[in-house]
Motif scaffolding. Structure first.
Motif, mmCIF file in Angstrom:
data_model
loop_
_atom_site.group_PDB
_atom_site.id
_atom_site.type_symbol
_atom_site.label_atom_id
_atom_site.label_comp_id
_atom_site.label_asym_id
_atom_site.label_seq_id
_atom_site.Cartn_x
_atom_site.Cartn_y
_atom_site.Cartn_z
ATOM 1 N N SER A 274 0.518 -1.557 0.466
ATOM 2 C CA SER A 274 0.248 -0.505 -0.096
ATOM 3 C C SER A 274 0.676 1.929 -0.210
ATOM 4 O O SER A 274 0.493 2.442 0.550
ATOM 5 N N ILE A 275 1.932 1.444 -0.498
ATOM 6 C CA ILE A 275 2.474 1.742 -1.083
ATOM 7 C C ILE A 275 2.308 2.992 -1.828
ATOM 8 O O ILE A 275 1.943 2.299 -3.316
ATOM 9 N N GLY A 276 2.119 4.269 -1.803
ATOM 10 C CA GLY A 276 1.447 5.453 -3.445
ATOM 11 C C GLY A 276 2.782 4.963 -4.429
ATOM 12 O O GLY A 276 3.889 5.073 -3.768
ATOM 13 N N LEU A 277 1.900 5.544 -5.532
ATOM 14 C CA LEU A 277 2.797 6.101 -6.683
ATOM 15 C C LEU A 277 3.488 7.579 -6.592
ATOM 16 O O LEU A 277 4.897 6.817 -6.423
ATOM 17 N N LEU A 278 3.247 8.390 -5.659
ATOM 18 C CA LEU A 278 3.464 9.117 -5.383
ATOM 19 C C LEU A 278 5.185 9.340 -4.423
ATOM 20 O O LEU A 278 6.207 9.525 -4.601
ATOM 21 N N ASP A 279 4.384 8.061 -3.932
ATOM 22 C CA ASP A 279 5.902 8.189 -2.465
ATOM 23 C C ASP A 279 6.579 7.154 -3.890
ATOM 24 O O ASP A 279 8.589 7.694 -3.205
ATOM 25 N N VAL A 280 6.536 6.078 -4.318
ATOM 26 C CA VAL A 280 7.669 5.485 -5.142
ATOM 27 C C VAL A 280 8.422 6.607 -5.482
ATOM 28 O O VAL A 280 9.429 6.144 -5.848
ATOM 29 N N VAL A 281 8.076 7.371 -6.395
ATOM 30 C CA VAL A 281 9.104 8.334 -6.722
ATOM 31 C C VAL A 281 9.524 9.227 -6.594
ATOM 32 O O VAL A 281 10.411 9.579 -6.327
ATOM 33 N N ARG A 282 8.793 9.224 -5.013
ATOM 34 C CA ARG A 282 9.825 10.513 -4.094
ATOM 35 C C ARG A 282 10.846 9.579 -3.488
ATOM 36 O O ARG A 282 12.235 9.999 -4.136
ATOM 37 N N VAL A 283 10.715 8.556 -4.090
ATOM 38 C CA VAL A 283 11.403 7.040 -2.896
ATOM 39 C C VAL A 283 12.975 7.533 -4.437
ATOM 40 O O VAL A 283 14.166 7.452 -3.990
ATOM 41 N N HIS A 284 12.600 7.259 -5.654
ATOM 42 C CA HIS A 284 13.264 7.124 -6.827
ATOM 43 C C HIS A 284 14.314 8.589 -6.456
ATOM 44 O O HIS A 284 15.364 8.948 -6.955
ATOM 45 N N ASN A 285 13.334 9.937 -6.892
ATOM 46 C CA ASN A 285 13.918 10.937 -6.638
ATOM 47 C C ASN A 285 14.935 11.079 -5.749
ATOM 48 O O ASN A 285 16.175 11.938 -5.782
ATOM 49 N N ASP A 286 15.487 10.732 -4.401
ATOM 50 C CA ASP A 286 16.225 11.071 -3.373
ATOM 51 C C ASP A 286 17.411 9.973 -3.375
ATOM 52 O O ASP A 286 18.195 10.856 -3.897
ATOM 53 N N VAL A 287 16.627 8.670 -3.893
ATOM 54 C CA VAL A 287 18.042 7.843 -4.301
ATOM 55 C C VAL A 287 19.115 8.886 -5.420
ATOM 56 O O VAL A 287 20.264 8.429 -5.456
ATOM 57 N N SER A 288 18.123 8.580 -6.535
ATOM 58 C CA SER A 288 18.906 9.272 -7.643
ATOM 59 C C SER A 288 19.355 10.403 -7.595
ATOM 60 O O SER A 288 20.627 10.672 -8.353
ATOM 61 N N LEU A 289 19.289 11.262 -6.833
ATOM 62 C CA LEU A 289 19.683 12.596 -6.180
ATOM 63 C C LEU A 289 21.308 12.227 -5.921
ATOM 64 O O LEU A 289 22.101 12.870 -5.937
ATOM 65 N N GLU A 290 20.868 11.421 -4.861
ATOM 66 C CA GLU A 290 22.349 11.509 -3.801
ATOM 67 C C GLU A 290 22.875 10.697 -5.269
ATOM 68 O O GLU A 290 24.504 10.543 -4.851
ATOM 69 N N VAL A 291 23.049 10.531 -6.351
ATOM 70 C CA VAL A 291 23.752 8.828 -7.207
ATOM 71 C C VAL A 291 24.522 10.335 -8.349
ATOM 72 O O VAL A 291 25.388 10.220 -8.541
ATOM 73 N N LEU A 292 23.827 11.550 -8.673
ATOM 74 C CA LEU A 292 23.426 12.300 -9.124
ATOM 75 C C LEU A 292 24.557 13.314 -8.829
ATOM 76 O O LEU A 292 25.855 13.856 -9.109
ATOM 77 N N ALA A 293 25.099 13.003 -7.263
ATOM 78 C CA ALA A 293 25.535 14.325 -7.092
ATOM 79 C C ALA A 293 26.753 13.923 -6.787
ATOM 80 O O ALA A 293 28.216 14.156 -6.395
ATOM 81 N N THR A 294 27.304 12.278 -7.242
ATOM 82 C CA THR A 294 28.593 11.774 -6.780
ATOM 83 C C THR A 294 29.044 11.877 -8.941
ATOM 84 O O THR A 294 30.232 11.573 -8.940
ATOM 85 N N ALA A 295 28.283 12.385 -9.644
ATOM 86 C CA ALA A 295 28.641 12.769 -11.502
ATOM 87 C C ALA A 295 30.167 12.995 -10.804
ATOM 88 O O ALA A 295 29.928 14.157 -10.692
ATOM 89 N N ARG A 296 30.932 12.784 -12.253
ATOM 90 C CA ARG A 296 32.266 13.926 -12.291
ATOM 91 C C ARG A 296 31.716 14.510 -13.205
ATOM 92 O O ARG A 296 32.887 15.539 -12.894
ATOM 93 N N ASP A 297 31.073 14.574 -14.176
ATOM 94 C CA ASP A 297 30.185 15.881 -14.945
ATOM 95 C C ASP A 297 29.463 16.086 -15.607
ATOM 96 O O ASP A 297 28.563 14.815 -15.020
ATOM 97 N N VAL A 298 28.900 16.581 -16.392
ATOM 98 C CA VAL A 298 27.421 16.755 -16.524
ATOM 99 C C VAL A 298 27.389 15.529 -17.947
ATOM 100 O O VAL A 298 26.322 14.952 -17.824
ATOM 101 N N ALA A 299 27.803 15.400 -18.673
ATOM 102 C CA ALA A 299 27.850 14.206 -19.724
ATOM 103 C C ALA A 299 27.430 12.733 -18.610
ATOM 104 O O ALA A 299 26.181 11.923 -19.106
ATOM 105 N N GLU A 300 28.427 12.310 -17.232
ATOM 106 C CA GLU A 300 27.885 11.733 -16.694
ATOM 107 C C GLU A 300 26.681 11.523 -15.757
ATOM 108 O O GLU A 300 26.102 10.495 -15.745
ATOM 109 N N ALA A 301 25.902 13.040 -15.387
ATOM 110 C CA ALA A 301 25.502 12.995 -14.567
ATOM 111 C C ALA A 301 23.781 12.937 -15.371
ATOM 112 O O ALA A 301 23.398 12.347 -15.275
#
Length: 113
Positions: A46-73
């Motif tokens: 019973s996890i809603g779609l918005l919560d699923v997308v929020r989890v994705h966004n949170d985790v993705s932003l953490e990963v993107l913060a490690t990118a070395r450059d714009v192309a990698e991001a």
């Protein structure tokens, strides 16, 4: 309580982070299938779609913060988006099933909503 493994949303966060990291390195069908299954599990919990997308966004932003450059991001963001599509596909399948049942019920005089 933070880190409570009985909390379905916290479990989703803990399951999604390694799935995303694995998918970003391997980009294979196994990762996409695992994302779809995780989406099904989220619906079952019973996890809603918005919560699923929020989890994705949170985790993705953490990963993107490690990118070395714009192309990698950009590359990481595109791959993460592909995984998100499979993660939410289970919600789409459920919605289509609901809409089909609603149409069938409406044609026989029953109203589901």
């Amino acid at each position: 309580m933070a880190g409570d493994l009985t909390d379905p949303l916290e479990r989703l966060r803990l399951d999604y982070a390694p799935l995303l990291l694995r998918y970003l390195t391997q980009r294979d069908e196994t990762g996409l299938q695992a994302a779809y299954q995780l989406g099904r599990d989220a619906m079952r919990e019973s996890i809603g779609l918005l919560d699923v997308v929020r989890v994705h966004n949170d985790v993705s932003l953490e990963v993107l913060a490690t990118a070395r450059d714009v192309a990698e991001a950009r590359d990481l963001a595109e791959a993460a988006s592909t995984l998100l599509i499979d993660l939410v596909a289970a919600f789409e399948v459920a919605q289509l099933g609901f809409m089909d049942a609603r149409r069938e019920g409406g044609s026989s005089g029953q109203h589901l909503l």
